[in-house]
Design an enzyme around this catalytic site. Structure first.
Site, PDB file in Angstrom:
ATOM      1  N   VAL B  86      74.790  93.933  76.686  1.00 19.48           N
ATOM      2  CA  VAL B  86      75.934  93.205  77.258  1.00 19.48           C
ATOM      3  C   VAL B  86      77.185  93.410  76.407  1.00 19.48           C
ATOM      4  CG1 VAL B  86      75.468  90.988  76.080  1.00 19.48           C
ATOM      5  CG2 VAL B  86      76.649  91.007  78.294  1.00 19.48           C
ATOM      6  N   ASP B 163      72.829  86.030  81.642  1.00 16.90           N
ATOM      7  CA  ASP B 163      71.698  85.138  81.393  1.00 16.90           C
ATOM      8  C   ASP B 163      70.807  85.706  80.312  1.00 16.90           C
ATOM      9  OD1 ASP B 163      68.963  86.418  82.544  1.00 16.90           O
ATOM     10  OD2 ASP B 163      70.706  87.132  83.653  1.00 16.90           O
ATOM     11  N   GLY B 327      69.430  92.201  82.986  1.00 16.58           N
ATOM     12  CA  GLY B 327      69.974  90.857  82.875  1.00 16.58           C
ATOM     13  C   GLY B 327      71.155  90.845  81.917  1.00 16.58           C
ATOM     14  N   GLU B 328      71.413  89.689  81.310  1.00 20.70           N
ATOM     15  CA  GLU B 328      72.480  89.504  80.307  1.00 20.70           C
ATOM     16  C   GLU B 328      73.884  89.536  80.914  1.00 20.70           C
ATOM     17  OE1 GLU B 328      72.182  92.412  77.169  1.00 20.70           O
ATOM     18  OE2 GLU B 328      70.037  92.078  76.872  1.00 20.70           O
ATOM     19  N   GLY B 329      73.996  89.970  82.168  1.00 22.25           N
ATOM     20  CA  GLY B 329      75.299  90.199  82.768  1.00 22.25           C
ATOM     21  C   GLY B 329      75.684  91.668  82.824  1.00 22.25           C
TER      22      GLY B 329
END
Lengths: 368, 368
Positions: B86, B163, B327-329
């Site tokens: 991210v 997230d 994930g993580e954005g």
């Protein structure tokens, strides 16, 4: 060394603090860039420059588009004034725009950002004879190679293909038909948005031109009802003489882009390939130098059917699929940040060890 | 006024020096941003910030993932040190990264970029009881709304969801099953990459939890063999009580993201939605406030089956489809330049009139 760079990238991907395989296509771009650099991490490919090759088309006289030919010249002026979609997208992703006049059918005044490399003021009508001579096709390709050389010498580390030329989806579709062995009726698309009557005329014009130049794919054999499949009986005339096919039914801007693609590959500089016009150029370039595609990244998939056929033939998987059909380099520009992100991930993401993050592979008992 | 902004954008698109319809999905994003702004051109949505909501999951005890729960905490440290995917992608697109601790099961030291908003140190095991109380779910949503408010007050003009939470694809799949009426076996995916045995266990865990909380979709009726279709006989328990469903089988970071989505919408600030965890949060948020989705742009499609189901239910078309599941954005961040480009095109591309480019619509006799 390509294999060493790719292997180093794949090994690093297993140690990065990202679940294995989770970067999908971005990881594959990272592997490709590492192969091209012969090292991992590869340099972040910045800055980027989009080279918009512009040229006119004699086949315009056959009524393949409702747009007047003068729009090529007018849009070049729009690019140079900063007012086109390619300019807005280039600003967004931090890329420079240069326009290469390889064949606009008008005399262009000198301007910042315009590279005057005119080979001839537009091609001839491919239905009447070859669009250009072999020497002209070769000269336009060489101009593209030299543009790549000059742009990389100026410090650019990512080349982006762009195009402008009213009627150039006709020339592109003709080349895609010839190189992939697909019938003109299947490859022909609506370009900037033509009606059914113009679409039918466009396909007929392409069929006439290909037939005249001995490039028409053979019809499907009896018992094969699937006319959309590549025809196994194609004579491969285009693959055997790519420069001849380019001269017969191509375009000056298509030749220039083919040169950019070859020049980028020779300089081991990644090239983001735009839509159907660049796809046609890539077919020519790949036939001339099969290994060159190692340097190419398909920026997007345009809605032109010929583009999907070209990408499949080249084995390129596009990064974006946004239903765009602008040309100019717009789709490829939007992919440039993804390409840079792929390199940056390899350079900047910590490993499990260095970040003190537990790797599931080393803690098999955990979680159950 | 949404309709006026959208209409102004559609009208401007017809006059821009781009073939009609040629900007595809980018044009649709531009229309959406104009509606959100109530004006065209809309402001270019920069700068962007990704808010990574982090929380742990009691259901981890059921063996739904091979990763230790501590990885949530360790990855938060990695985000704050700048070492995760991210961070690399945020650097590439010029976005800031903030981490919001709404529920990490460890005490985190203060650090630049960390917003301490812990509601509780991880959820309870959803197979044993509700993951959290209604009051906790509401507090986590409010925390997300407030994060949106604070980030917009700080000058950010594009919010990006992120997230972190080991086991959070289990909670996300449970919510997607409940909200879309799809069976647990269909929604459950491999998350960070689990094996067949763990996948079967994960689906069984989700079925147990949904059943316990009265959220299990009804089985297909006799004579309907298509188990992948949304079940028409679903009791819609989740839609009738979204906060209850969130408390029962959700997660603290999912609740926080739902709040960010609602806060962004209330502030008429566009929010780029990441993968399956954000998709689950969006289902909750849309059930709470049906009009909020006007502010949401789906950044990408993750490989998790639950994500595609959530996007379809929400009527969102993702900009990217790169086979990612980090994930993580990360996926949403890569879409941020496309969102900004959509606004920039409306603001900066010249019209046919102003650029002196002939419009095919005004020259019907041309080209034939």
């Amino acid at each position: 060394d390509v294999a060493a760079g790719e292997a180093a990238a794949r090994e690093r991907l297993t140690r990065m603090t990202v679940p294995p395989g989770a970067l999908g296509q971005v990881a594959e771009v990272g592997v490709q860039l590492s192969g091209l650099a012969g090292d991992c991490p590869p340099p972040v490919p910045e800055p980027a420059v989009v080279a918009v090759f512009a040229g006119d088309h004699g086949v315009h006289a056959q009524g393949v588009t409702p747009w007047p030919q003068e729009v090529t010249h007018q849009m070049v002026a729009n690019f140079l004034a900063g007012g086109a979609a390619v300019n807005a997208f280039a600003t967004q992703v931090g890329a420079e725009v240069v326009v290469v006049d390889v064949g606009v059918a008008a005399s262009l005044d000198p301007a910042p950002g315009l590279l005057p490399r005119k080979i001839r003021p537009g091609t001839a009508d491919m239905t009447m004879g070859p669009a250009m001579t072999l020497a002209e096709a070769r000269a336009a390709v060489v101009a593209g190679v030299e543009v790549a050389r000059d742009l990389v010498a100026a410090g650019n580390r990512l080349l982006v293909t762009g195009d402008m030329g009213i009627a150039n989806t006709t020339a592109s579709a003709a080349l895609v038909s010839a190189f992939t062995g697909t019938s003109p009726e299947v490859v022909t698309g609506r370009g900037t948005g033509i009606d059914d009557a113009t679409l039918a005329r466009k396909a007929a014009v392409i069929r006439t031109a290909l037939s005249r130049h001995g490039l028409l794919p053979s019809p499907p054999r009896e018992g094969n009802p699937d006319a959309t499949r590549a025809l196994e009986s194609s004579p491969h005339a285009a693959a055997d003489d790519p420069l001849g096919a380019l001269a017969a039914v191509g375009g000056l801007e298509i030749a220039g882009i083919a040169g950019l693609l070859l020049g980028g590959a020779a300089l081991r500089t990644p090239v983001v390939v735009d839509g159907v016009v660049a796809g046609a150029a890539a077919l020519v370039a790949a036939a001339l130098a099969p290994n060159a595609s190692q340097a190419w990244i398909a920026g997007h998939r345009s809605v032109e059917p010929a583009h999907t056929l070209a990408l499949a033939h080249l084995g390129l998987e596009p990064l974006l699929d946004l239903g765009m059909r602008v040309g100019e380099g717009t789709g490829a520009l939007l992919a440039a940040p993804l390409v840079a992100a792929a390199a940056r991930a390899l350079a900047e993401v910590a490993t499990f060890d260095s970040a003190g993050v537990a790797d599931k592979n080393t803690t098999p008992e955990a979680g159950s």
